[in-house]
Structures are given as C-alpha cells and as structure tokens.
Design a protein around this motif. Structure first.
Motif, PDB file in Angstrom:
ATOM      1  N   MET A 183       0.832  -1.198   0.000  1.00 30.14           N
ATOM      2  CA  MET A 183       0.000   0.000   0.000  1.00 30.14           C
ATOM      3  C   MET A 183       0.868   1.249   0.000  1.00 30.14           C
ATOM      4  O   MET A 183       1.955   1.277   0.576  1.00 30.14           O
ATOM      5  CB  MET A 183      -0.921   0.001   1.223  1.00 30.14           C
ATOM      6  N   THR A 184       0.379   2.279  -0.660  1.00 21.98           N
ATOM      7  CA  THR A 184       1.075   3.555  -0.665  1.00 21.98           C
ATOM      8  C   THR A 184       0.695   4.341   0.582  1.00 21.98           C
ATOM      9  O   THR A 184      -0.302   4.048   1.249  1.00 21.98           O
ATOM     10  CB  THR A 184       0.712   4.388  -1.899  1.00 21.98           C
ATOM     11  N   VAL A 185       1.489   5.341   0.882  1.00 23.86           N
ATOM     12  CA  VAL A 185       1.217   6.168   2.058  1.00 23.86           C
ATOM     13  C   VAL A 185      -0.158   6.841   1.960  1.00 23.86           C
ATOM     14  O   VAL A 185      -0.919   6.825   2.930  1.00 23.86           O
ATOM     15  CB  VAL A 185       2.347   7.201   2.257  1.00 23.86           C
ATOM     16  N   PRO A 186      -0.545   7.427   0.795  1.00 26.43           N
ATOM     17  CA  PRO A 186      -1.901   8.004   0.712  1.00 26.43           C
ATOM     18  C   PRO A 186      -3.002   6.968   0.936  1.00 26.43           C
ATOM     19  O   PRO A 186      -4.023   7.280   1.567  1.00 26.43           O
ATOM     20  CB  PRO A 186      -1.953   8.569  -0.719  1.00 26.43           C
TER      21      PRO A 186
ATOM     22  N   LEU B 135       2.886   9.257   9.180  1.00 26.18           N
ATOM     23  CA  LEU B 135       2.590   9.020   7.764  1.00 26.18           C
ATOM     24  C   LEU B 135       2.271  10.323   7.037  1.00 26.18           C
ATOM     25  O   LEU B 135       2.620  10.490   5.865  1.00 26.18           O
ATOM     26  CB  LEU B 135       1.427   8.040   7.630  1.00 26.18           C
ATOM     27  N   ARG B 136       1.610  11.235   7.710  1.00 19.83           N
ATOM     28  CA  ARG B 136       1.347  12.538   7.092  1.00 19.83           C
ATOM     29  C   ARG B 136       2.645  13.290   6.847  1.00 19.83           C
ATOM     30  O   ARG B 136       2.812  13.957   5.810  1.00 19.83           O
ATOM     31  CB  ARG B 136       0.409  13.354   7.977  1.00 19.83           C
ATOM     32  N   ASP B 137       3.551  13.186   7.811  1.00 15.60           N
ATOM     33  CA  ASP B 137       4.858  13.806   7.628  1.00 15.60           C
ATOM     34  C   ASP B 137       5.583  13.155   6.446  1.00 15.60           C
ATOM     35  O   ASP B 137       6.163  13.844   5.595  1.00 15.60           O
ATOM     36  CB  ASP B 137       5.675  13.649   8.912  1.00 15.60           C
ATOM     37  N   LEU B 138       5.532  11.825   6.371  1.00 13.43           N
ATOM     38  CA  LEU B 138       6.168  11.111   5.267  1.00 13.43           C
ATOM     39  C   LEU B 138       5.521  11.480   3.937  1.00 13.43           C
ATOM     40  O   LEU B 138       6.210  11.651   2.925  1.00 13.43           O
ATOM     41  CB  LEU B 138       6.070   9.603   5.506  1.00 13.43           C
ATOM     42  N   ASN B 139       4.218  11.625   3.930  1.00 15.91           N
ATOM     43  CA  ASN B 139       3.500  11.979   2.703  1.00 15.91           C
ATOM     44  C   ASN B 139       4.009  13.298   2.136  1.00 15.91           C
ATOM     45  O   ASN B 139       4.165  13.462   0.921  1.00 15.91           O
ATOM     46  CB  ASN B 139       2.003  12.073   2.995  1.00 15.91           C
TER      47      ASN B 139
ATOM     48  N   ILE C 146       4.029  14.229  -1.992  1.00 14.52           N
ATOM     49  CA  ILE C 146       2.707  13.773  -2.435  1.00 14.52           C
ATOM     50  C   ILE C 146       1.612  14.628  -1.815  1.00 14.52           C
ATOM     51  O   ILE C 146       0.651  15.018  -2.488  1.00 14.52           O
ATOM     52  CB  ILE C 146       2.483  12.289  -2.045  1.00 14.52           C
ATOM     53  N   GLY C 147       1.754  14.931  -0.540  1.00 18.04           N
ATOM     54  CA  GLY C 147       0.727  15.677   0.172  1.00 18.04           C
ATOM     55  C   GLY C 147       1.229  16.999   0.703  1.00 18.04           C
ATOM     56  O   GLY C 147       2.431  17.308   0.613  1.00 18.04           O
ATOM     57  N   PRO C 148       0.345  17.791   1.298  1.00 19.49           N
ATOM     58  CA  PRO C 148       0.722  19.105   1.811  1.00 19.49           C
ATOM     59  C   PRO C 148       1.563  18.994   3.079  1.00 19.49           C
ATOM     60  O   PRO C 148       1.645  17.934   3.701  1.00 19.49           O
ATOM     61  CB  PRO C 148      -0.628  19.766   2.109  1.00 19.49           C
ATOM     62  N   GLU C 149       2.159  20.097   3.446  1.00 17.20           N
ATOM     63  CA  GLU C 149       2.905  20.130   4.698  1.00 17.20           C
ATOM     64  C   GLU C 149       1.963  19.854   5.852  1.00 17.20           C
ATOM     65  O   GLU C 149       0.818  20.329   5.876  1.00 17.20           O
ATOM     66  CB  GLU C 149       3.573  21.496   4.866  1.00 17.20           C
ATOM     67  N   MET C 150       2.414  19.076   6.808  1.00 15.15           N
ATOM     68  CA  MET C 150       1.572  18.672   7.917  1.00 15.15           C
ATOM     69  C   MET C 150       1.234  19.872   8.799  1.00 15.15           C
ATOM     70  O   MET C 150       2.114  20.681   9.125  1.00 15.15           O
ATOM     71  CB  MET C 150       2.288  17.598   8.745  1.00 15.15           C
ATOM     72  N   VAL C 151      -0.035  19.979   9.170  1.00 17.44           N
ATOM     73  CA  VAL C 151      -0.493  21.048  10.050  1.00 17.44           C
ATOM     74  C   VAL C 151      -0.306  20.593  11.492  1.00 17.44           C
ATOM     75  O   VAL C 151      -0.854  19.573  11.912  1.00 17.44           O
ATOM     76  CB  VAL C 151      -1.968  21.393   9.796  1.00 17.44           C
ATOM     77  N   GLU C 152       0.487  21.346  12.245  1.00 15.38           N
ATOM     78  CA  GLU C 152       0.756  20.971  13.625  1.00 15.38           C
ATOM     79  C   GLU C 152      -0.505  21.137  14.466  1.00 15.38           C
ATOM     80  O   GLU C 152      -1.197  22.159  14.379  1.00 15.38           O
ATOM     81  CB  GLU C 152       1.886  21.817  14.197  1.00 15.38           C
ATOM     82  N   LYS C 153      -0.840  20.121  15.264  1.00 20.78           N
ATOM     83  CA  LYS C 153      -2.001  20.114  16.143  1.00 20.78           C
ATOM     84  C   LYS C 153      -3.273  20.425  15.360  1.00 20.78           C
ATOM     85  O   LYS C 153      -4.103  21.251  15.763  1.00 20.78           O
ATOM     86  CB  LYS C 153      -1.830  21.114  17.292  1.00 20.78           C
TER      87      LYS C 153
END
Length: 488
Positions: free
Chosen positions: A441-444, A464-468, A473-480
């Motif tokens: 499976m892919t991260v998304p 996983l969001r950080d890895l994405n 592939i994905g946007p920068e992770m939103v803290e909290k």
C-alpha cells in the motif's frame, strides 16, 4: 549396525523441524524426525516464553514508578524472588508440555532419539541415546538444528558465575546484582526485567549497537531512556573480568567515574547465538558454505544449491524468530517432500514482511526494510516521516508518552517500505505496519484507512502525514490539526 531407509530425514525437532515434519508428511509417510536433545523448542524452554514471564513480573513490580502522576500511589513493591522464579518455571514447563504433547502424538516409528552426522548428501549416522549406531539412508534431508548461545572467550573467566539465558531461568531466586554483556534483544529484555525486579544491573556493549535498531536517531533516543533505569554503555571499554569467590569482578571505564571495579553476583552473557552445525560434520555433505560455515541456500525454497538437502530455522543464520523458523520449516519440509517425485519441483514459499519486537518498556519494533538497506538503494530514493510520542494524546493520558516512530517511504511510488519504533504499543503498531507493507500500500492509501480517537495509533497517522509531505505527495503537515482531535 542397524540401517533404515526413509524419504525425508529431519535433523532437529524445534519449531522449524516440527513445521518441516508436518509439511513433509503431506507428501509421504516415510519421514524420520531426529532429535538429540530434549524436546520442547527453544522458544518454550529458554526463549520467548520464559523471558516474557519474567517481564510480566517486572511490569507489576514497576507500577510504583507512576506515583505522583494519577493521584493513585502504590507502596514500594515487596518482591519475593523465589516466588517470581517459581512462576516463571511453572508456566514455562506448562508451555513446554504443550509441545511435548504434540510430539507424543507423532507415530513412534517416525521419531529417533540421537545425534546425527552426515556421511554424505543422502546418508546420516545417528548415535542413539543407548550408545548404538544407526545408519539412515534418506532421499531428502532437512537441517533444522537451531542455534545456541555464543559466549566470547574473555567472558569465560567469570567461571561458575557466568550465566546464559538458559541458566538464568533455572535460578531458584533472583540475584542481587548482574553484569549483562550484550545489549541485544535478549540482553535488553532480561536486563530491564531484572532491574525492575530490584536487581542491580549494569549493561555492556562493544559495537555501539542497541537491540535490532538501525536508525541512529531512534537508537540514541532509546539509549538515553534505558540509562534512566540502569547503567548502559553500548560501546563500553571493559579492561578485566575475574572470578572471585561467589562473585565476578568487572573493571571498566565508567562514563562519569572513570576506571572502576564493580562486583556482581553473576555475569549474564547475552552476546548472540551461533548456528548448531559443528557436530553435524557438515563438510561430508559437500555443500558450499558461507564465511560462518552455514550452507549457502535459497531463502525462498530452503534448498542448499541443487542438493537434496534443505535448511530451515535459526541454523540458517537469517532471522532468529519463531514465526520465521515456522515459515522456513514449512517451506523446506514441503519442498523436501514435493521434490521426491520430481527433483525439479522445488517451489518458492511465502516470505512475509520482516517484523521484530523487543518487549522492553518502551517497546522496540522493526518492520520491513531498514534505513541502511534503503541507503544502499540510493540517498534520494526514499524519505522519512516521524512522530514523537512525548506529546501524543493517548500516550500522555496513560503516562506512556516516551518514544519515537520513523517511517520510510519510496520516492516516486509512495510505497511504505519500512519503519522503526521505540515507544508505546510498538508490538501492535508493528503488526499494522507490516500488514500494509506486505499489501504494497502507498502512504496516501494507508492515510485513507480509519483512525479512531483517542488512540496511540493516531501517532502513526501523524508520522505518515509527515512522510506523505516528504515524498512530495501531500501538503505540509499542520501541527495540532483540529480534525485530528486534541493531542493527536
């Protein structure tokens, strides 16, 4: 001298040997299971089960460490070392009994008690318990002789104060102090358990390694945490070991105190294991051996070259874990039996995603490809996502907020490739990660799976969001982020 002929001869009746026996019997009833030592498997007798029993006692003794946190405090534990060891041995013997009961159900004519040596690729000589010699002619042979603890020569100066894990579980009482050599899986598990049961523990390593950890960031984090409970130096400079009466003296360079000498009741050698091959006269089998003297073999079939010999379990010197030994035994036994009719009919078996767990607290887990393996592929072929459990919601609620998870993904495909963890519930999280890696499976895709709130697994989603994002592939992770729930 008696001579027997059989289709498949299996040397060793541990986890791999028993799995090979059952698999081979699917193809033929002419199977011989040869065992020179006691039945019961390494796991049940001296490995995973008795160690977990000791760890369970240690966990109960450690409850008072949470005093002052929840408003519910405990008195200092009263530890009865004799009762601790009595339960370890009683429950250990119960687990061994399950294995013995299974072996007892096998037909008597399938079982031989004695030590086997190779005469050639299709002939064995067995020295039986009564001293008589038996010759076995076999169309196929499976080597499943397991492994034994390895003790470096310099530790043997501890004399009768030297223990291996086999010896530790036979003690009638807990010692007062133990010097543990080897911060691998066995050393970490037993060392921390003994420490939490009131035993003074000092742990020494040589190479700087710590358990199965390959990710330097997690290894450094774990090293610091273990030192909160007992002295651990994974790259120690030990100058001298001597046996003195009922103790062992260790002179070493202490991180803070300089050169010191300390006395311990015992020295526990947790310095790895070696394949049980020396007594087999493996040279008579005319096999290609690696640098450690282990037969070169195909890990997917168990076959040693094009020979009629197969190998499985710890003796293969690959991954010394019960589930791996069971898988390898099944593959080797199936191919040994299957190839009787057609020598070319040797099939690749299922090799699952690698998974390893160390039952310390916090736990250690490794899944899939390691960071060094990924670096061999190329520095720009992967990305890393991580999460700290120090501020993770459910972990803080339970006061288990110590730990770090790092997940590795493949650039371009987005596939999750591996992970390392030192933290809460690692034994469960490792399984979940292994499953999705094996399903490719892919991260998304993994992020589309459900995550309940509040659970420790929300930390996995954060990593996983950080890895994405690191995989572009994905946007920068939103803290909290608010949609994750408070403290996710």
């Amino acid at each position: 001298m008696q001579t027997l002929s059989t289709d498949v001869a299996i040397i060793g009746a541990g986890t791999a040997g028993l799995a090979a026996y059952r698999a081979a019997r699917e193809h033929t009833d002419k199977v011989l299971l040869i065992e020179g030592g006691p039945h019961g498997t390494t796991c049940a007798r001296v490995g995973c089960m008795p160690s977990k029993l000791l760890i369970a006692a240690a966990e109960h003794a450690h409850h008072a460490s949470h005093n002052g946190v929840f408003g519910v405090d405990y008195a200092a534990p009263k530890i009865d070392g004799k009762k601790v060891m009595q339960r370890v041995q009683k429950e250990r013997d119960r687990f061994v009994g399950f294995v013995l009961k299974s072996v007892d159900s096998f037909p008597a004519q399938h079982k031989i008690s004695g030590y086997a040596t190779f005469v050639n690729q299709q002939q064995l000589q067995v020295e039986q318990a009564d001293g008589t010699q038996l010759t076995i002619n076999a169309h196929r042979i499976v080597i499943a002789t397991g492994s034994s603890p390895f003790v470096p020569e310099f530790l043997k100066s501890a004399g009768d104060r030297l223990l291996i894990n086999d010896d530790l579980f036979e003690l009638t009482d807990l010692p007062q102090s133990v010097a543990v050599f080897g911060p691998g899986v066995i050393g970490l598990e037993l060392g921390q358990a003994l420490s939490r049961l009131g035993v003074k523990v000092v742990m020494f390593g040589a190479s700087g390694s710590l358990g199965p950890l390959q990710d330097e960031k997690i290894r450094d984090y774990a090293h610091a945490q273990f030192n909160q409970e007992f002295y651990l130096d994974s790259a120690a400079k030990v100058e001298h070991i001597s046996h003195q009466g009922n103790s062992v003296q260790v002179r070493y360079q202490h991180r803070d105190k300089g050169l010191i000498s300390e006395s311990f009741d015992y020295l526990l050698a947790a310095t790895g294991r070696r394949a049980n091959l020396t007594q087999l006269r493996i040279e008579n089998a005319d096999l290609t051996l690696d640098d450690l003297g282990v037969p070169v073999h195909d890990r997917y079939t168990g076959q040693c070259g094009q020979s009629p010999i197969f190998i499985a379990g710890d003796v293969s010197n690959a991954i010394p874990l019960l589930h791996e030994a069971a898988d390898e035994g099944k593959i080797a036994g199936d191919n040994a039996g299957r190839s009787l009719k057609n020598a070319a009919d040797v099939r690749a078996g299922l090799r699952r995603t690698p998974i390893g767990v160390v039952f310390t607290e916090p736990q250690i887990a490794t899944v899939g490809l390691s960071l060094p393996q990924l670096k061999q592929r190329g520095e720009h072929c992967y990305a890393i996502g991580e999460v700290s459990f120090e501020d993770q919601g459910r972990s803080r609620v339970m006061h288990k907020n110590i730990g770090l998870l790092r997940v590795y993904g493949e650039q371009g495909t987005g596939l999750l490739l591996g992970a390392e963890m030192f933290g809460p519930a690692a034994e469960h999280i490792a399984h979940q990660l292994a499953w999705v890696i094996q399903m490719r499976m892919t991260v998304p895709q993994i992020l589309d799976l459900p995550f309940y709130h509040p659970v420790i697994e929300e930390g996995v989603r954060t990593a996983l969001r950080d890895l994405n994002h690191q995989l572009h592939i994905g946007p920068e992770m939103v803290e909290k982020c608010l949609d994750c729930g408070p403290g996710a």
